[in-house]
Structure formats: structure tokens, C-alpha cells
Enzyme design. Structure first.
Site, PDB file in Angstrom:
ATOM      1  N   ARG A 119       0.720  -1.198  -0.074  1.00 52.65           N
ATOM      2  CA  ARG A 119      -0.172   0.073   0.117  1.00 52.65           C
ATOM      3  C   ARG A 119       0.870   1.429  -0.153  1.00 52.65           C
ATOM      4  NH1 ARG A 119      -2.729  -2.875   3.503  1.00 52.65           N
ATOM      5  NH2 ARG A 119      -4.434  -3.940   2.830  1.00 52.65           N
ATOM      6  N   LYS A 141       1.990  11.942 -10.518  1.00 54.28           N
ATOM      7  CA  LYS A 141       1.256  10.932 -11.020  1.00 54.28           C
ATOM      8  C   LYS A 141       2.041   9.821 -11.587  1.00 54.28           C
ATOM      9  CE  LYS A 141      -1.740  14.259 -13.591  1.00 54.28           C
ATOM     10  NZ  LYS A 141      -2.253  14.332 -14.969  1.00 54.28           N
ATOM     11  N   GLU A 183       9.137  20.250 -24.859  1.00 54.38           N
ATOM     12  CA  GLU A 183       8.145  20.901 -23.672  1.00 54.38           C
ATOM     13  C   GLU A 183       8.758  21.881 -22.821  1.00 54.38           C
ATOM     14  OE1 GLU A 183       5.466  19.069 -22.580  1.00 54.38           O
ATOM     15  OE2 GLU A 183       5.523  17.009 -23.387  1.00 54.38           O
ATOM     16  N   LYS A 225       6.083  23.972 -13.309  1.00 53.00           N
ATOM     17  CA  LYS A 225       5.366  22.591 -13.074  1.00 53.00           C
ATOM     18  C   LYS A 225       4.981  22.547 -11.571  1.00 53.00           C
ATOM     19  CE  LYS A 225       3.848  18.362 -14.095  1.00 53.00           C
ATOM     20  NZ  LYS A 225       4.057  16.973 -14.437  1.00 53.00           N
ATOM     21  N   GLU A 235      -5.608  17.923 -11.082  1.00 52.89           N
ATOM     22  CA  GLU A 235      -5.948  18.499 -12.300  1.00 52.89           C
ATOM     23  C   GLU A 235      -7.473  18.755 -12.411  1.00 52.89           C
ATOM     24  OE1 GLU A 235      -4.705  17.337 -16.702  1.00 52.89           O
ATOM     25  OE2 GLU A 235      -4.739  15.774 -15.186  1.00 52.89           O
ATOM     26  N   ARG A 239      -4.078  23.149 -13.810  1.00 53.23           N
ATOM     27  CA  ARG A 239      -3.016  22.206 -14.513  1.00 53.23           C
ATOM     28  C   ARG A 239      -3.297  21.991 -16.141  1.00 53.23           C
ATOM     29  NH1 ARG A 239      -1.067  17.071 -11.023  1.00 53.23           N
ATOM     30  NH2 ARG A 239       0.376  16.283 -12.602  1.00 53.23           N
ATOM     31  N   ASN A 243      -1.136  21.403 -20.766  1.00 49.39           N
ATOM     32  CA  ASN A 243      -1.635  20.725 -21.932  1.00 49.39           C
ATOM     33  C   ASN A 243      -1.475  21.480 -23.200  1.00 49.39           C
ATOM     34  OD1 ASN A 243      -2.034  18.385 -20.854  1.00 49.39           O
ATOM     35  ND2 ASN A 243      -4.090  18.462 -20.463  1.00 49.39           N
ATOM     36  N   HIS A 246      -1.095  20.004 -26.561  1.00 53.54           N
ATOM     37  CA  HIS A 246      -1.125  18.590 -26.359  1.00 53.54           C
ATOM     38  C   HIS A 246      -2.603  17.864 -26.860  1.00 53.54           C
ATOM     39  CE1 HIS A 246       2.133  18.739 -23.768  1.00 53.54           C
ATOM     40  NE2 HIS A 246       1.947  17.632 -23.488  1.00 53.54           N
ATOM     41  N   HIS A 250      -1.774  14.768 -28.821  1.00 57.85           N
ATOM     42  CA  HIS A 250      -2.020  13.445 -28.595  1.00 57.85           C
ATOM     43  C   HIS A 250      -2.734  12.782 -29.823  1.00 57.85           C
ATOM     44  CE1 HIS A 250      -2.430  14.522 -24.032  1.00 57.85           C
ATOM     45  NE2 HIS A 250      -1.405  13.959 -24.270  1.00 57.85           N
ATOM     46  N   HIS A 263       6.761  11.811 -28.134  1.00 62.51           N
ATOM     47  CA  HIS A 263       5.737  12.577 -27.354  1.00 62.51           C
ATOM     48  C   HIS A 263       5.929  14.453 -27.577  1.00 62.51           C
ATOM     49  CE1 HIS A 263       2.617  14.204 -24.760  1.00 62.51           C
ATOM     50  NE2 HIS A 263       3.689  14.586 -24.015  1.00 62.51           N
TER      51      HIS A 263
HETATM   52  N1  LIG Z   1       3.763  11.189 -14.739  1.00 63.24           N
HETATM   53  C1  LIG Z   1       3.698  12.203 -15.372  1.00 63.24           C
HETATM   54  O1  LIG Z   1       3.085  13.317 -15.167  1.00 63.24           O
HETATM   55  C2  LIG Z   1       4.171  11.959 -16.967  1.00 63.24           C
HETATM   56  C3  LIG Z   1       4.036  13.434 -17.745  1.00 63.24           C
HETATM   57  C4  LIG Z   1       4.525  13.316 -18.795  1.00 63.24           C
HETATM   58  C5  LIG Z   1       5.113  12.126 -19.425  1.00 63.24           C
HETATM   59  N2  LIG Z   1       4.889  11.005 -18.806  1.00 63.24           N
HETATM   60  C6  LIG Z   1       5.060   9.625 -19.338  1.00 63.24           C
HETATM   61  O2  LIG Z   1       6.741   9.615 -19.552  1.00 63.24           O
HETATM   62  C7  LIG Z   1       7.123   8.639 -20.510  1.00 63.24           C
HETATM   63  C8  LIG Z   1       8.108   9.192 -21.428  1.00 63.24           C
HETATM   64  O3  LIG Z   1       9.052   9.303 -20.902  1.00 63.24           O
HETATM   65  P1  LIG Z   1      10.609   9.658 -21.838  1.00 63.24           P
HETATM   66  O4  LIG Z   1      10.319  10.688 -22.892  1.00 63.24           O
HETATM   67  O5  LIG Z   1      11.423   9.931 -20.720  1.00 63.24           O
HETATM   68  O6  LIG Z   1      10.729   8.347 -22.535  1.00 63.24           O
HETATM   69  P2  LIG Z   1      11.537   6.991 -21.812  1.00 63.24           P
HETATM   70  O7  LIG Z   1      11.477   6.691 -20.327  1.00 63.24           O
HETATM   71  O8  LIG Z   1      11.274   5.894 -22.927  1.00 63.24           O
HETATM   72  O9  LIG Z   1      13.008   7.242 -22.302  1.00 63.24           O
HETATM   73  C9  LIG Z   1      13.524   7.618 -23.761  1.00 63.24           C
HETATM   74  C10 LIG Z   1      14.527   6.611 -24.060  1.00 63.24           C
HETATM   75  O10 LIG Z   1      15.948   7.313 -23.673  1.00 63.24           O
HETATM   76  C11 LIG Z   1      16.558   6.456 -22.967  1.00 63.24           C
HETATM   77  N3  LIG Z   1      17.444   7.096 -21.952  1.00 63.24           N
HETATM   78  C12 LIG Z   1      16.818   7.435 -20.939  1.00 63.24           C
HETATM   79  N4  LIG Z   1      17.821   8.257 -19.997  1.00 63.24           N
HETATM   80  C13 LIG Z   1      19.140   8.348 -20.898  1.00 63.24           C
HETATM   81  C14 LIG Z   1      20.399   8.822 -20.758  1.00 63.24           C
HETATM   82  N5  LIG Z   1      20.567   9.748 -19.821  1.00 63.24           N
HETATM   83  N6  LIG Z   1      21.036   8.288 -21.626  1.00 63.24           N
HETATM   84  C15 LIG Z   1      20.906   7.692 -22.882  1.00 63.24           C
HETATM   85  N7  LIG Z   1      19.552   7.011 -22.832  1.00 63.24           N
HETATM   86  C16 LIG Z   1      18.579   7.395 -21.946  1.00 63.24           C
HETATM   87  C17 LIG Z   1      15.677   5.340 -22.417  1.00 63.24           C
HETATM   88  O11 LIG Z   1      16.232   4.137 -22.135  1.00 63.24           O
HETATM   89  C18 LIG Z   1      14.489   5.351 -23.712  1.00 63.24           C
HETATM   90  O12 LIG Z   1      15.030   4.413 -24.681  1.00 63.24           O
HETATM   91  C19 LIG Z   1       5.663   8.472 -21.271  1.00 63.24           C
HETATM   92  O13 LIG Z   1       5.459   7.084 -20.767  1.00 63.24           O
HETATM   93  C20 LIG Z   1       4.706   9.298 -20.621  1.00 63.24           C
HETATM   94  O14 LIG Z   1       3.329   8.942 -20.394  1.00 63.24           O
HETATM   95  C21 LIG Z   1       4.482  10.997 -17.405  1.00 63.24           C
HETATM   96 ZN   LIG Z   2       3.820  16.417 -22.840  1.00 64.05          ZN
END
Ligand SMILES: NC(=O)c1ccc[n+]([C@@H]2O[C@H](COP(=O)([O-])OP(=O)(O)OC[C@H]3O[C@@H](n4cnc5c(N)ncnc54)[C@H](O)[C@@H]3O)[C@@H](O)[C@H]2O)c1
Ligand SMILES: [Zn+2]
Length: 361
Positions: A119, A141, A183, A225, A235, A239, A243, A246, A250, A263
């Protein structure tokens, strides 16, 4: 250069986001200072572990990390199960810590495991992508995807500490770095003219990973943020400004089945569409519009959109709207650094904006 500390107050208490070049190597001291020196499970993915393992050696002690499969396809309940297994194997109890060392995928998946194991155990985020440092690691999130769609299972689980080390970003593939940078541009457009100008004026230095500049840019984004999520943690109203770009972004990701765009790239196209709608409505000054288009063009190539059908995009936006709450609250800009929410955007305007960003069909 000194580290920058930002306090985020959440409904579960206050946590720190610390930003500074070289901080990953100082993690043990930072954890200790925050009384977070319990038994720690590190969760990461192969590309990150390969290039940055040495930086975390001193946090790891005798334990080996959990190395998850890489990429969005691994953001599943099956992967969460692997984290639970590792925690059980190590007999970790509720006092343990889980440390997510990776991009948004590792952060969201690990965060969901932390939210639910016994939990809830404490979570430390050490984001390694620009997107994760400026966005996903902050705000609480966490979640994973189901076959039916993205982020359909999740929780709200604020971290106990977020450590952003811009030096970790130097190994990112350029396209991933650029995707995160869109972003950053978004934060500039929604809330900070100086941030926008800093990226625009120093674009080469940004891509060269200048540590002081990266620290300043990442901390500006984290501050924006943090301010937004503090005013609107779950949200509802404010918040929404996050977007910007977005709605169309999206839709572009969905109609190309998450295969064509990163993204951030989809958000870049979405920002251009939102800027067009804002400009046509007389909200967005022509000079600002030109500056935004120029910066996005200078940042590098975006995936092609000419072959996509405007009708498919509109259908995807309508679908998104239904999933949200039936009303499209469109985030428009009234000048670089400020936003307005408009709730009467017409399909015609969106179609015109899609044509303006290059859709031909
Ligand atoms: N929780 C939230 O509020 C929130 C907000 C925005 C996005 N997200 C989520 O985030 C995800 C996308 O995250 P992302 O863009 O970081 O993608 P990711 O985590 O897939 O990373 C992108 C690529 O870069 C590689 N990588 C990461 N760090 C590295 C480094 N320092 N050196 C070399 N390679 C590296 C990873 O292994 C991967 O292949 C999505 O699933 C999205 O839904 C969540
Ligand atoms: Zn985004």
C-alpha cells in the site's frame, strides 16, 4: 554552481526537487540529509544503466538494481510485477525506498510499483531524460498502460525526493533530447518569456549540454510545473495550461499509433496548431507567433504530417474530449509567457490550423 532547490507541497506533505550538475554522484549524501537512508531498491533500464551505472555505485551497496526492459512497450502491469518480485525477494518492508533511475517510462512504472507495494513505499525520482526532469518526475502522477490505451491504470504518489542532474542528459540520443526540449519551449510559452528567450538565444549551447544553462532551464521548468501542480494537484483547473499543444499533439500520436512521433515532437506540432488558432482569433501577436515558429524550425526536423487526414485528427480529438469530460477546453496563448483557456473552439478552426501546419488531406 550551486544546486537549486524547489519545494513542492502536495496533499501528502512537502518534497524537494533538487537540480544541479553532478548531483547523481552525491545521492548518498542527499538521501542522508533528507533522512532517506533506508534500504533502497534501484530500478532502471538497460540504456541508462549501461552509461550511468558508475554514478550510482555508491548508493547501491551490495544490491544489484532491477533492470526493466526499455521503452513505452514495457510500461505494463507485467513489468510492475517484476518490481514487486524484486522487492519481495529482498524482503523489503514498508520502510524501504524505491529509486527510479531512468526516463518517464521507468519513473511512471516504478512509481506505480512504489504506490502499491504494501500500500505504498517511499519513492525517489532520479530522472535521466529531459522530459522526465522537466515533467514526469514532478507532480505525483504514476501509472502504466493497458492494451486498450496509455496511462489507463495509475495512482497519485508524490515522490519523497526528486534529484535532477543535467549531466545525465549528455548521453541522450539527440532526438530524445530535442523531444524533451519541445516541452521546455511549452513551459516558456505558457508561463515564462525569459525561459523562452533563454532557449531561443542560446540554442547551440543548449544542444551542447552546457551544464549551467541546463541547470537554469531545467529548474525554471520545474518551478513552473511545481507552481501549477501545487495550485491544482489533481488536475481540475490550472493544471490544464500544461496541456498547451497537447490536444492536437495527442491526436497526432494516436492517429499514427504512437509510432511516428516522440511525444515531444507531437507536442511541437500541436503547439504550432494551437498558436495558429490563437493567432487567427487575434489573441497571439504576430511577432510572438513568428518567434515560436522560428524557434521550432531551428530546433530540427519534425516527422511528416502531410499524409495525415484532418478528419482522422478531428475524430481523435473528439474521442479524447469524450474521455475527458465532454468539453474541449482548448489552451490558447495570448503571447509568449501567457495562456488563455477557450472553450468554444470550432472544428473548422482546428481543421484550418491543421492545414496551416502541413496536413494536406
Ligand atoms: N507522470 C507524469 O506526469 C508524466 C508526464 C509526462 C510524461 N509521462 C510519461 O513519460 C513517458 C516518456 O518518458 P521519456 O520521454 O523520458 O521516455 P523513456 O523513458 O522511454 O526514455 C526515452 C529513451 O531514452 C533512454 N534514456 C533515458 N535516459 C537516458 C540517458 N541519460 N542516456 C541515454 N539514454 C537514455 C531510455 O532508455 C529510452 O530508450 C511516457 O510513458 C509518458 O506517458 C508521464
Ligand atoms: Zn507532454
Amino acid at each position: 554552481m550551486d544546486a537549486i532547490r524547489i519545494e513542492v507541497t502536495s496533499e501528502r506533505g512537502t518534497y524537494l526537487v533538487i537540480i544541479g550538475a553532478g548531483l547523481a554522484s552525491q545521492l548518498p549524501a542527499l538521501l542522508k540529509e533528507r533522512s532517506l537512508d533506508a534500504q533502497t531498491l534501484i530500478v532502471t533500464c538497460p540504456p541508462v544503466w549501461r552509461v550511468h551505472r558508475r554514478r550510482l555505485r555508491n548508493v547501491l551497496g551490495k544490491h544489484t538494481p532491477v533492470v526493466l526492459p526499455d521503452g513505452e512497450r514495457a510500461k505494463t502491469l507485467t513489468t510492475v510485477g517484476k518490481i514487486y518480485d524484486a522487492m519481495l525477494k529482498r524482503r523489503l518492508d514498508r520502510s524501504a525506498l524505491i529509486l527510479a533511475f531512468g526516463g518517464g517510462v521507468v519513473g511512471d512504472t516504478t512509481g506505480f510499483a512504489a504506490a502499491t507495494y504494501l500500500r505504498g513505499v517511499r519513492l525517489i525520482q532520479v530522472p535521466t531524460t529531459l522530459l522526465a526532469q522537466v515533467d514526469s518526475a514532478i507532480g505525483g502522477k504514476v501509472g502504466v498502460n493497458l492494451a486498450a490505451g496509455k496511462n489507463l491504470v495509475g495512482a497519485f504518489h508524490p515522490p519523497s525526493l526528486v534529484v535532477c542532474d543535467p549531466l545525465l542528459l549528455a548521453t541522450l540520443p539527440r532526438r530524445e533530447f530535442r523531444a524533451g526540449l519541445y516541452e521546455v519551449v511549452k513551459y516558456g510559452v505558457i508561463a515564462s518569456r525569459p525561459l523562452f528567450d533563454s532557449v531561443s538565444t542560446n540554442l547551440n549551447k543548449v544542444f551542447a549540454h552546457d551544464p549551467a544553462l541546463a541547470t537554469s532551464i531545467v529548474s525554471d521548468c520545474c518551478r513552473i510545473k511545481a507552481d501549477v501542480v501545487m495550485s491544482d494537484e489533481r488536475e481540475a483547473g490550472p493544471r490544464r495550461v500544461l496541456n498547451f499543444g497537447h490536444t492536437v499533439g495527442h491526436a497526432l500520436e494516436a492517429v499514427t499509433r504512437y509510432r511516428r512521433f516522440l511525444h515531444g515532437e507531437a507536442v511541437a506540432c500541436g503547439m504550432l496548431a494551437a498558436a495558429q488558432i490563437s493567432a487567427t482569433r487575434g489573441l497571439f501577436p504576430a511577432d510572438d507567433h513568428a518567434q515560436l515558429r522560428d524557434l521550432i524550425a531551428r530546433m530540427g526536423p519534425l516527422p511528416a504530417v502531410a499524409d495525415l487526414r484532418t478528419g482522422d485528427l478531428i475524430a481523435a480529438i473528439e474521442h479524447d474530449k469524450k474521455v475527458v469530460n465532454g468539453q474541449l477546453h482548448f489552451v490558447a496563448t495570448s503571447g509568449i509567457g501567457s495562456t488563455v483557456i477557450v472553450s468554444d473552439v470550432q472544428t473548422r478552426e482546428i481543421k484550418d490550423a491543421l492545414r496551416a501546419i502541413g496536413l494536406r488531406r
